[in-house]
Design an enzyme around this catalytic site. Sequence first.
Site, PDB file in Angstrom:
ATOM      1  N   GLY A 109      -3.290   1.444   2.083  1.00 51.52           N
ATOM      2  CA  GLY A 109      -2.010   1.397   1.372  1.00 51.52           C
ATOM      3  C   GLY A 109      -2.204   1.493  -0.129  1.00 51.52           C
ATOM      4  O   GLY A 109      -1.622   0.728  -0.901  1.00 51.52           O
ATOM      5  N   ASN A 139      -1.419   4.045  -2.081  1.00 54.25           N
ATOM      6  CA  ASN A 139      -0.585   5.036  -2.767  1.00 54.25           C
ATOM      7  C   ASN A 139       0.469   4.410  -3.681  1.00 54.25           C
ATOM      8  O   ASN A 139       1.088   5.109  -4.478  1.00 54.25           O
ATOM      9  CB  ASN A 139       0.084   5.981  -1.763  1.00 54.25           C
ATOM     10  N   TYR A 198       7.236 -11.466   9.810  1.00 49.82           N
ATOM     11  CA  TYR A 198       6.342 -11.270   8.653  1.00 49.82           C
ATOM     12  C   TYR A 198       5.409 -12.476   8.528  1.00 49.82           C
ATOM     13  O   TYR A 198       4.188 -12.326   8.388  1.00 49.82           O
ATOM     14  CB  TYR A 198       7.160 -11.088   7.375  1.00 49.82           C
TER      15      TYR A 198
HETATM   16  N1  LIG Z   1       4.603  -7.737  -3.518  1.00 46.44           N
HETATM   17  C1  LIG Z   1       4.586  -9.003  -3.190  1.00 46.44           C
HETATM   18  O1  LIG Z   1       5.354  -9.802  -3.745  1.00 46.44           O
HETATM   19  C2  LIG Z   1       3.634  -9.525  -2.166  1.00 46.44           C
HETATM   20  C3  LIG Z   1       3.546 -10.918  -1.961  1.00 46.44           C
HETATM   21  C4  LIG Z   1       2.647 -11.409  -1.001  1.00 46.44           C
HETATM   22  C5  LIG Z   1       1.863 -10.518  -0.290  1.00 46.44           C
HETATM   23  N2  LIG Z   1       1.962  -9.166  -0.495  1.00 46.44           N
HETATM   24  C6  LIG Z   1       1.104  -8.271   0.303  1.00 46.44           C
HETATM   25  O2  LIG Z   1       0.428  -7.380  -0.571  1.00 46.44           O
HETATM   26  C7  LIG Z   1       0.119  -6.174   0.128  1.00 46.44           C
HETATM   27  C8  LIG Z   1       0.509  -4.971  -0.718  1.00 46.44           C
HETATM   28  O3  LIG Z   1       1.913  -4.958  -0.844  1.00 46.44           O
HETATM   29  P1  LIG Z   1       2.739  -4.296  -2.014  1.00 46.44           P
HETATM   30  O4  LIG Z   1       3.558  -5.357  -2.599  1.00 46.44           O
HETATM   31  O5  LIG Z   1       1.885  -3.466  -2.863  1.00 46.44           O
HETATM   32  O6  LIG Z   1       3.740  -3.375  -1.133  1.00 46.44           O
HETATM   33  P2  LIG Z   1       4.191  -1.850  -1.210  1.00 46.44           P
HETATM   34  O7  LIG Z   1       4.427  -1.445  -2.619  1.00 46.44           O
HETATM   35  O8  LIG Z   1       5.306  -1.709  -0.232  1.00 46.44           O
HETATM   36  O9  LIG Z   1       2.905  -1.073  -0.661  1.00 46.44           O
HETATM   37  C9  LIG Z   1       2.541  -1.190   0.687  1.00 46.44           C
HETATM   38  C10 LIG Z   1       1.533  -0.120   1.047  1.00 46.44           C
HETATM   39  O10 LIG Z   1       1.233  -0.225   2.447  1.00 46.44           O
HETATM   40  C11 LIG Z   1       1.349   1.055   3.021  1.00 46.44           C
HETATM   41  N3  LIG Z   1       1.675   1.035   4.450  1.00 46.44           N
HETATM   42  C12 LIG Z   1       2.802   0.583   5.036  1.00 46.44           C
HETATM   43  N4  LIG Z   1       2.762   0.837   6.358  1.00 46.44           N
HETATM   44  C13 LIG Z   1       1.591   1.457   6.611  1.00 46.44           C
HETATM   45  C14 LIG Z   1       0.976   1.987   7.777  1.00 46.44           C
HETATM   46  N5  LIG Z   1       1.575   1.951   8.970  1.00 46.44           N
HETATM   47  N6  LIG Z   1      -0.242   2.560   7.670  1.00 46.44           N
HETATM   48  C15 LIG Z   1      -0.866   2.637   6.473  1.00 46.44           C
HETATM   49  N7  LIG Z   1      -0.331   2.172   5.329  1.00 46.44           N
HETATM   50  C16 LIG Z   1       0.884   1.597   5.415  1.00 46.44           C
HETATM   51  C17 LIG Z   1       2.460   1.717   2.230  1.00 46.44           C
HETATM   52  O11 LIG Z   1       2.452   3.120   2.434  1.00 46.44           O
HETATM   53  P3  LIG Z   1       3.854   3.980   2.331  1.00 46.44           P
HETATM   54  O12 LIG Z   1       4.146   4.090   0.868  1.00 46.44           O
HETATM   55  O13 LIG Z   1       3.494   5.290   2.961  1.00 46.44           O
HETATM   56  O14 LIG Z   1       4.872   3.219   3.078  1.00 46.44           O
HETATM   57  C18 LIG Z   1       2.065   1.298   0.829  1.00 46.44           C
HETATM   58  O15 LIG Z   1       1.025   2.107   0.364  1.00 46.44           O
HETATM   59  C19 LIG Z   1       0.840  -6.277   1.466  1.00 46.44           C
HETATM   60  O16 LIG Z   1      -0.085  -6.674   2.462  1.00 46.44           O
HETATM   61  C20 LIG Z   1       1.859  -7.373   1.243  1.00 46.44           C
HETATM   62  O17 LIG Z   1       2.207  -8.036   2.433  1.00 46.44           O
HETATM   63  C21 LIG Z   1       2.814  -8.664  -1.424  1.00 46.44           C
END
Ligand SMILES: NC(=O)c1ccc[n+]([C@@H]2O[C@H](COP(=O)([O-])OP(=O)(O)OC[C@H]3O[C@@H](n4cnc5c(N)ncnc54)[C@H](OP(=O)(O)O)[C@@H]3O)[C@@H](O)[C@H]2O)c1
Length: 322
Positions: free
Chosen positions: A47, A49, A201
Amino acid sequence: MKLPTSFVVVSAVGASYGAALLLKDYLGGERYKAEHEILGKTVIITGANTGIGKETAKQLAKRGGRLLLACRDLKKCEIARNEIIDESFNKNVVCKELDLASCESIRKFVKTVKDEEKRIDVLINNAGVMSCPKQHTSELFEWQFGVNYLGPFLLTNLLLDKLKQSQHARIINLISPVYKRTEMNFEDLNSINFYDPKEAYAQSKLAVMLFSQELARRLEGSNVTVNCANPGVSKTEIGRHLPMGQSKVSGGMLSPIMWLAMKTPVQGAQTSIFLAVDPGLEKVSGKLFTNSKEDSIAKCALDKDAAKRLWLISEKWTRLSS
Ligand SMILES: NC(=O)c1ccc[n+]([C@@H]2O[C@H](COP(=O)([O-])OP(=O)(O)OC[C@H]3O[C@@H](n4cnc5c(N)ncnc54)[C@H](OP(=O)(O)O)[C@@H]3O)[C@@H](O)[C@H]2O)c1
Ligand SMILES: *[C@@H]1O[C@H](CO)[C@@H](O)[C@H](O)[C@H]1NC(C)=O
């Protein structure tokens, strides 16, 4: 001398904005500033991108690593790759297709990695989805349990022999503190009887916590470590399925407060970067980190029997052993 009102207003706004920026930087936790390089090391980030994954990749590319961006959408991945190369001046960044919602895609990804890569030193299980409507992966896993946990479980296990060949390999799993709010619901792991997007989740992230503990126990003496990173609430695309994430109006109204309270993706990436490069962590495994500091693990995630039980079920569901 009397200053024009507009000048006073502009300066006041400017000063407040400056103060807000400082406050935000302070609230977002410290940057990982140590200058350790990772020359010669290969890092997989799922992930990568967008969001935290993209910023993690950028920072690690600046430190000289070879970066494998594991993404489900190769077009988005290519755009991110160009941005990462432009900003890091490191061309050793490649896109590889990986869809965590398909065991076939995961196996294919692992095969290419094993065929084409000399070594894997760091695996960052960063990809995730939050609170999506009920849907199912190729293997009919509930989407969040599948993408956030079962997919990374399979991926990690299939890559273990490759990781073990590296001198000191690290696995980093991204979690959310919402894992504390629940207990593993073994009666309905796949949310067949009842589906609540937030609960699913939390279940998926608790599963990652239990998996990480069990994996750390299994990896004792192997020179491969596994730790969890809590990135903190960060402004990324993770909220895309939330009502607020969808509505620009309500999102816009809340934004000054949200902007202050939420981390930037760069800030959210710091703990992952710390875990990937800090030399002091070579022997640290099975721990949880928040703001690059060790954090306590809630009781629900310390249950060894639950961790073992979950492992055995996951092995069967993902057909790991066959
Ligand atoms: N942001 C927060 O506040 C927060 C807090 C706690 C934990 N987290 C964790 O941090 C991590 C990163 O999250 P983020 O905030 O950066 O979220 P994000 O901006 O939504 O990025 C998520 C990434 O995961 C990819 N992804 C989703 N489904 C997938 C699949 N089936 N196969 C491969 N890749 C997939 C997405 O690709 P697409 O663009 O193609 O969908 C995107 O690249 C996650 O595990 C999230 O649970 C985030
Ligand atoms: C672990 O690393 C140490 C020090 O680098 C090395 O001596 C040892 O053989 C390694 N163990 C395994 C199982 O690879």
